[in-house]
Enzyme design. Structure first.
Site, short mmCIF file in Angstrom:
data_model
loop_
_atom_site.label_atom_id
_atom_site.label_comp_id
_atom_site.label_asym_id
_atom_site.label_seq_id
_atom_site.Cartn_x
_atom_site.Cartn_y
_atom_site.Cartn_z
N CYS A 82 1.27 -7.24 4.42
CA CYS A 82 1.44 -6.40 3.25
C CYS A 82 2.92 -6.09 3.12
CB CYS A 82 0.59 -5.14 3.34
SG CYS A 82 1.30 -3.86 4.34
N ARG A 113 -2.13 1.18 -8.95
CA ARG A 113 -3.16 0.87 -7.95
C ARG A 113 -3.76 2.15 -7.38
NH1 ARG A 113 -1.55 -2.75 -3.20
NH2 ARG A 113 -3.72 -2.24 -2.81
N ARG A 160 -6.03 -5.17 0.10
CA ARG A 160 -6.60 -5.34 1.44
C ARG A 160 -7.97 -4.69 1.58
NH1 ARG A 160 -3.54 -6.58 5.55
NH2 ARG A 160 -4.85 -5.29 6.88
N LYS A 199 -8.94 7.43 -4.10
CA LYS A 199 -8.96 5.96 -4.01
C LYS A 199 -9.56 5.50 -2.68
CE LYS A 199 -5.09 3.67 -2.67
NZ LYS A 199 -5.29 2.75 -1.53
N ASN A 200 -9.08 6.09 -1.59
CA ASN A 200 -9.49 5.57 -0.29
C ASN A 200 -10.91 5.98 0.11
OD1 ASN A 200 -7.14 4.20 -0.18
ND2 ASN A 200 -6.11 5.62 1.22
N ARG A 207 -0.21 -5.68 9.31
CA ARG A 207 -1.53 -5.04 9.10
C ARG A 207 -2.70 -5.96 9.49
NH1 ARG A 207 -1.93 -1.79 3.59
NH2 ARG A 207 -3.63 -0.76 4.64
N PRO A 208 -2.90 -6.18 10.77
CA PRO A 208 -3.96 -7.08 11.25
C PRO A 208 -5.37 -6.54 11.01
CG PRO A 208 -2.88 -6.00 13.11
CD PRO A 208 -2.14 -5.58 11.88
N VAL A 209 -6.37 -7.41 11.22
CA VAL A 209 -7.78 -6.99 11.06
C VAL A 209 -8.57 -7.25 12.35
CG1 VAL A 209 -7.91 -7.17 8.54
CG2 VAL A 209 -8.31 -9.21 9.95
N ASP A 210 -7.84 -7.38 13.47
CA ASP A 210 -8.50 -7.74 14.73
C ASP A 210 -9.57 -6.73 15.17
OD1 ASP A 210 -6.23 -6.10 14.95
OD2 ASP A 210 -5.96 -6.54 17.07
N ASP A 267 0.27 8.30 4.35
CA ASP A 267 0.30 8.04 2.90
C ASP A 267 1.11 9.09 2.13
OD1 ASP A 267 -1.16 5.77 3.27
OD2 ASP A 267 -3.09 6.67 2.73
N VAL A 308 1.73 5.60 12.40
CA VAL A 308 0.60 4.79 11.95
C VAL A 308 1.10 3.39 11.56
CG1 VAL A 308 -1.34 4.63 10.34
CG2 VAL A 308 -0.55 6.88 11.13
N1 EPU Z 1 -4.73 -1.91 12.86
C1 EPU Z 1 -4.76 -2.96 13.73
N2 EPU Z 1 -5.84 -3.80 13.71
C2 EPU Z 1 -6.86 -3.62 12.83
C3 EPU Z 1 -6.84 -2.54 11.94
C4 EPU Z 1 -5.75 -1.69 11.97
O1 EPU Z 1 -3.84 -3.14 14.54
O2 EPU Z 1 -7.82 -4.42 12.86
C5 EPU Z 1 -3.59 -0.99 12.87
C6 EPU Z 1 -2.79 -1.06 11.55
O3 EPU Z 1 -1.89 -2.14 11.55
C7 EPU Z 1 -2.15 0.28 11.50
C8 EPU Z 1 -3.20 1.20 12.13
O4 EPU Z 1 -4.06 0.34 12.89
O5 EPU Z 1 -0.99 0.30 12.28
C9 EPU Z 1 -4.02 1.99 11.14
O6 EPU Z 1 -4.60 1.13 10.17
P1 EPU Z 1 -6.00 1.47 9.49
O7 EPU Z 1 -6.92 0.35 9.80
O8 EPU Z 1 -6.40 2.84 9.83
O9 EPU Z 1 -5.61 1.40 7.94
P2 EPU Z 1 -6.48 0.77 6.78
O10 EPU Z 1 -7.89 1.09 6.95
O11 EPU Z 1 -6.06 -0.63 6.57
C10 EPU Z 1 -6.38 2.92 5.29
C11 EPU Z 1 -5.89 3.26 3.91
C12 EPU Z 1 -4.38 3.23 3.89
C13 EPU Z 1 -3.86 4.24 4.90
C14 EPU Z 1 -4.44 3.94 6.30
C15 EPU Z 1 -4.05 4.95 7.33
C16 EPU Z 1 -7.65 2.48 2.50
C17 EPU Z 1 -8.14 1.54 1.48
N3 EPU Z 1 -6.42 2.30 2.98
O12 EPU Z 1 -5.90 1.62 5.55
O13 EPU Z 1 -4.00 3.64 2.59
O14 EPU Z 1 -2.47 4.20 4.94
O15 EPU Z 1 -5.86 3.87 6.22
O16 EPU Z 1 -4.48 6.22 6.96
O17 EPU Z 1 -8.38 3.40 2.89
C18 EPU Z 1 -2.61 3.76 0.70
O18 EPU Z 1 -3.53 4.39 0.14
O19 EPU Z 1 -1.46 3.67 0.19
C19 EPU Z 1 -2.88 3.13 1.99
C20 EPU Z 1 -2.10 2.19 2.50
#
Ligand code: EPU
Length: 416
Positions: free
Chosen positions: A116, A395, A92, A22-23, A121-124, A303, A325
């Site tokens: 979530c 999902r 997301r 999926k990811n 789970r920010p996107v900054d 995960d 994480v």
């Molecule tokens: N974070 C921030 N700011 C950001 C982005 C991330 O503070 O702008 C923080 C997050 O809040 C978290 C950490 O950084 O604490 C890691 O988040 P990351 O961005 O790596 O996660 P993601 O890309 O949103 C993907 C997977 C998740 C998986 C994580 C960690 C996908 C679609 N999702 O999420 O998968 O848990 O990486 O490996 O690839 C799942 O499949 O159930 C799932 C949640």
């Protein structure tokens, strides 16, 4: 709404084929939006998130045909670089269209995902990186609007090696002018595959799989085909089932993506027969407690935290599970305790006291991996477990009840 009903403690045996990840597939799908042509992705798992991504890509203007695990995306008519709230709030990973559409159109509007099930789970990091590449970013009525007619390569250092922010930045930087260096980038296999796909399309990316990625921007990319890597999280979920319930063989896997999981399972008393594309797990007669700290790849994945926890609930002692994480990803704990587990949470750590037996009960899913842990809980427990809100499992897991059924579990889906 469907439920999954499980009569637990059946011995498992036989083979299970692992689906595409999926990811990995979601960012690959987003990448196809960057080209004016037809891309074919094979081994695409039939998941709710994949279907959501297809709906989003169709709104954006892509023509998508998904049959029998093959997705053909024609990006030639992509003309509407907007990701609406209705879809982004359910997944997301929709945020992955931000980088590709900005690179191709110089303008994109994507709803902010919001929180979530287990936290903010920010996107900054995504926004910081795009701003550094020269995008002007504004928030308009809950939407991120990013604009730039000329993305320019730069140096970007992430505070944390975010998977999604690395992916978005890579895609945007692939078509920027000049060189971008990402420091503290994600090393996850799914990001490695995204880089390989982009390179096959004509991008010039090096260093992927390490903490420092270099991208030499190119003017345009060309449509190419790709096969999705095996889902290491689905594989880990089945391995944990085998650790407790019987000797099973996973086929169509990439064993090298599972090193830490296999090592950890050996420490709890399991043994393995490994070959290039399959793994046989021999269960542990007595689950030995083992502490786990989740972290970015190649460490133990967050995960699989919930699924590991339910196995530790049956260990012969105390163990701790720390999630570095996502500090709040513990919604499954009260549900596992309903099955008779003895788990307490202190900050980002679960303290698990092993019990001799779990007892079936009705439980509620809260997210994809929590659902998987509840299904495992039901398979391990004595009696009947009813897992509600199973749309979460759909999902991220393809045909999970069929796969477990084929291995000998008594599990079925019912509509209520
Ligand atoms: N974070 C921030 N700011 C950001 C982005 C991330 O503070 O702008 C923080 C997050 O809040 C978290 C950490 O950084 O604490 C890691 O988040 P990351 O961005 O790596 O996660 P993601 O890309 O949103 C993907 C997977 C998740 C998986 C994580 C960690 C996908 C679609 N999702 O999420 O998968 O848990 O990486 O490996 O690839 C799942 O499949 O159930 C799932 C949640």
């Amino acid at each position: 709404m469907d439920k999954i009903i499980i009569e637990g403690q059946k011995t498992l045996s036989g083979n299970v084929s692992i689906s595409g990840a999926k990811n990995a597939v979601l960012p690959l799908m987003a990448a196809t939006l960057m080209v004016n042509g037809k891309s074919t992705i094979t081994r695409v798992p039939d998941l709710r998130d994949v279907r959501t991504m297809i709906r989003l890509m169709e709104i954006i203007g892509a023509d998508c045909k998904f049959t029998d695990g093959t997705l053909v995306v024609d990006g030639s008519k992509v003309n509407n670089p907007v990701a609406p709230y209705e879809l982004v709030k359910t997944m997301r990973a929709s945020f992955y269209v931000l980088g590709p559409l900005l690179a191709r159109f110089g303008e994109v509007k994507v709803s902010l995902p919001g929180g979530c099930a287990w936290g903010p789970r920010p996107v900054d990091f995504h926004l910081m990186a795009l701003e550094k590449l020269g995008a002007k970013i504004e928030l308009e009525k809950g939407y991120i609007v990013a604009k730039s007619n000329n993305l320019v390569g730069t140096k970007i250092k992430f505070k944390y090696p975010s998977v999604g922010a690395t992916g978005n930045t890579l895609m945007a930087a692939s078509m920027a002018s000049g060189t971008t260096i990402i420091n503290n980038s994600s090393c996850e296999p799914e990001i490695v595959q995204l880089c390989e796909f982009l390179n096959s399309m004509g991008a010039k990316i090096s260093g992927f799989g390490t903490k420092n990625i270099t991208i030499d921007g190119v003017k345009s990319l060309t449509a190419r085909d790709i096969e999705v890597i095996p889902d290491r999280i689905e594989a880990g979920t089945f391995l944990i089932a085998g650790a407790v319930l019987g000797q099973i063989t996973l086929t169509d896997i990439n064993e090298s993506h599972l090193n830490e999981v296999i090592k950890s399972l050996r420490e709890v008393g399991c043994s393995f027969r490994l070959s290039e594309k399959s793994i046989t797990i021999f269960p542990s007669k007595n689950i030995i407690p083992k502490n786990i700290i989740t972290d970015v790849y190649p460490a133990f994945p967050t995960d699989l935290q919930a699924q590991w926890m339910v196995m530790m609930a049956l260990s012969n002692g105390f163990s701790e599970l720390t999630d570095t994480v996502y500090h709040d990803r513990f919604n499954h704990v009260p549900e596992l305790n309903r099955l008779g587990a003895d788990i307490k949470v202190e900050k980002n750590k679960a303290i698990i006291k092993g019990v001799s037996n779990l007892i079936g009960a009705p439980v509620m899913s809260t997210d994809i991996r929590a659902s998987a842990s509840l299904i495992l809980g039901g398979l391990f427990a004595d009696g009947i477990t009813e897992v509600n809100r199973v749309y979460h499992i759909d999902r991220g897991y393809e045909n999970i009840e069929e796969k477990f059924s084929k291995l000998g579990a008594n599990i079925q889906r019912v509509s209520s």
